[in-house]
Design a protein around this motif. Structure first.
Motif, PDB file in Angstrom:
ATOM      1  N   ALA A 152      -1.786  14.690   1.500  1.00  0.00           N
ATOM      2  CA  ALA A 152      -2.112  13.382   0.922  1.00  0.00           C
ATOM      3  C   ALA A 152      -3.451  13.422   0.206  1.00  0.00           C
TER       4      ALA A 152
ATOM      5  N   HIS B 247       3.238   8.029   1.199  1.00  0.00           N
ATOM      6  CA  HIS B 247       3.773   8.666  -0.004  1.00  0.00           C
ATOM      7  C   HIS B 247       3.796  10.181   0.129  1.00  0.00           C
ATOM      8  N   ALA B 248       2.779  10.751   0.760  1.00  0.00           N
ATOM      9  CA  ALA B 248       2.731  12.211   0.934  1.00  0.00           C
ATOM     10  C   ALA B 248       3.856  12.686   1.844  1.00  0.00           C
TER      11      ALA B 248
ATOM     12  N   GLU C  23      -2.678  15.294  -5.663  1.00  0.00           N
ATOM     13  CA  GLU C  23      -2.798  14.873  -7.056  1.00  0.00           C
ATOM     14  C   GLU C  23      -3.798  15.720  -7.838  1.00  0.00           C
TER      15      GLU C  23
ATOM     16  N   VAL D  74      -7.979   9.505   3.611  1.00  0.00           N
ATOM     17  CA  VAL D  74      -6.710   9.102   2.998  1.00  0.00           C
ATOM     18  C   VAL D  74      -6.282   7.749   3.561  1.00  0.00           C
TER      19      VAL D  74
ATOM     20  N   ASP E  18      -1.202   4.133   2.614  1.00  0.00           N
ATOM     21  CA  ASP E  18      -0.255   4.325   1.517  1.00  0.00           C
ATOM     22  C   ASP E  18      -0.172   5.790   1.104  1.00  0.00           C
ATOM     23  N   GLN E  19      -1.321   6.456   1.030  1.00  0.00           N
ATOM     24  CA  GLN E  19      -1.319   7.871   0.670  1.00  0.00           C
ATOM     25  C   GLN E  19      -0.564   8.713   1.702  1.00  0.00           C
TER      26      GLN E  19
END
Length: 368
Positions: free
Chosen positions: A340, A319-320, A344, A312, A315-316
């Motif tokens: 993360a 955001h997670a 999705e 990961v 950024d992931q």
């Protein structure tokens, strides 16, 4: 008191009597495993037992705990896309490391060392410090430069002596191992000491119980030194051997893309680390381990489970962490790595459980 099982080296088979303070194989200096093959209790027989990880007494190498803080039995809650989260950040010291630290403290009480030492990037050191305080054992924790100030505060609050080591996580580990070689010292290592793994395995025993005697298709775990993954594998093997599950879930190991030596080796098809480079900065500081001592064991375990490695980005992770916070779960930036990786819908129709390993108060929000 039940006799302690012996340890052995998984590389060369050297046996180490567990009545000693030896912390590694005397031949290769590698981590140890435990000569212990328990049979889990049935689902029905667990009803009415103590509401902590000690309810799985048949599967633990130590019994009759004296330092328990009620660790274990954390909630399992649904997220989305067939993924549920195990809220291990609700442990007494706010991380899953309590599962293993309580066994290390219990073992130290039986061995009666002059002092206890540990090394950590924060959470393991906090857990060891807390359980040593509970057991009234003198404790020193070695941490690297850059460790979260909130984690340092927590370790010190439990009365442990803090040794901040210049350099990275590996420098702290080297300093602790030098201290561990001194007479009368117990090395409460969450990497080298197999008792820690037998504590972390209770994570899977709890998932199995909470799901009514079954496990999900996939168990997703963050991997730095691999203690949760290897513990999970122990529990899966125990449940399968006892006929309590008819299939073994795949183990998906998650690393930060910034520090992913195991994922790199995996994608190279290697059995051990390949071309390891120094650690880079990452929000997932708790799994930023460039040379995990159990690397070969971790790679083999994931392969045999039919699993894989995922990485990961920063950024992931960021955001997670915010995504979970928006759902009422404030988790530290390392602890969100698994979410993360799969939030999705990367697992398709398969069911999965991810651990939320540490509380957000330990590090705050990850910021760009």
């Amino acid at each position: 008191m039940t006799p302690l099982p012996d340890c052995f080296c998984p590389v060369d088979g050297t046996r180490v009597p567990m009545g000693s303070l030896a912390w590694c194989c005397p031949v290769c200096r590698g981590p140890l495993d435990l000569d212990f093959a328990p049979t889990p209790a049935s689902l029905k027989s667990l009803a009415g037992r103590v509401n902590s990880l000690w309810r799985y007494a048949e599967c633990l190498p130590l019994s009759s705990p004296s330092v328990s803080l009620g660790e274990g039995r954390t909630p399992l809650v649904p997220l989305k896309n067939g993924v549920s989260a195990k809220l291990d950040f609700l442990m007494p010291t706010l991380s899953f490391k309590d599962r293993g630290a309580v066994l290390l403290a219990e073992l130290a009480l039986r061995l009666r060392p002059g002092r206890v030492v540990a090394d950590s990037s924060g959470n393991a050191g906090t857990a060891v410090a807390a359980y040593c305080a509970r057991a009234q054992l003198p404790c020193t924790v070695y941490v690297p430069d850059g460790t979260s100030a909130k984690k340092l505060e927590q370790i010190g609050a439990h009365g442990a002596r803090l040794e901040v080591v210049p350099g990275d996580r590996e420098a702290a580990a080297r300093a602790a191992r030098e201290a561990a070689d001194e007479d009368g010292t117990f090395y409460a290592s969450h990497v080298f000491n197999p008792y820690f793994l037998h504590g972390t395995k209770t994570y899977v025993h709890e998932v199995w119980e909470d799901l009514g005697g079954r496990l999900p298709d996939v168990i997703v775990v963050p991997v730095g030194n691999g203690t949760l993954l290897l513990g999970a594998s122990l529990a899966i093997a125990e449940l399968h051997a006892a006929g309590m599950i008819d299939r073994r879930p795949a183990l998906y190991a998650v690393q930060s893309a910034a520090v992913a030596p195991l994922a790199h080796a995996w994608h190279e098809g290697a059995d051990e680390l390949v071309g390891v480079t120094p650690a880079a900065p990452t929000f997932a500081e708790g799994i930023a381990i460039p040379r995990p001592p159990r690397a070969r064991q971790i790679l083999r375990t994931v392969r045999e489970s039919g699993g894989t490695f995922l990485t990961v980005t920063e950024d992931q992770l960021r955001h997670a962490q915010r995504d979970l916070a928006s759902q009422g779960l404030y988790v530290e930036s390392t602890g969100v790595a698994c979410w993360a990786a799969v939030r999705e819908g990367a697992l398709g129709a398969r069911t999965a459980v991810v651990p939320l390993c540490g509380a957000g108060l330990k590090t705050g929000l990850a910021r760009s």
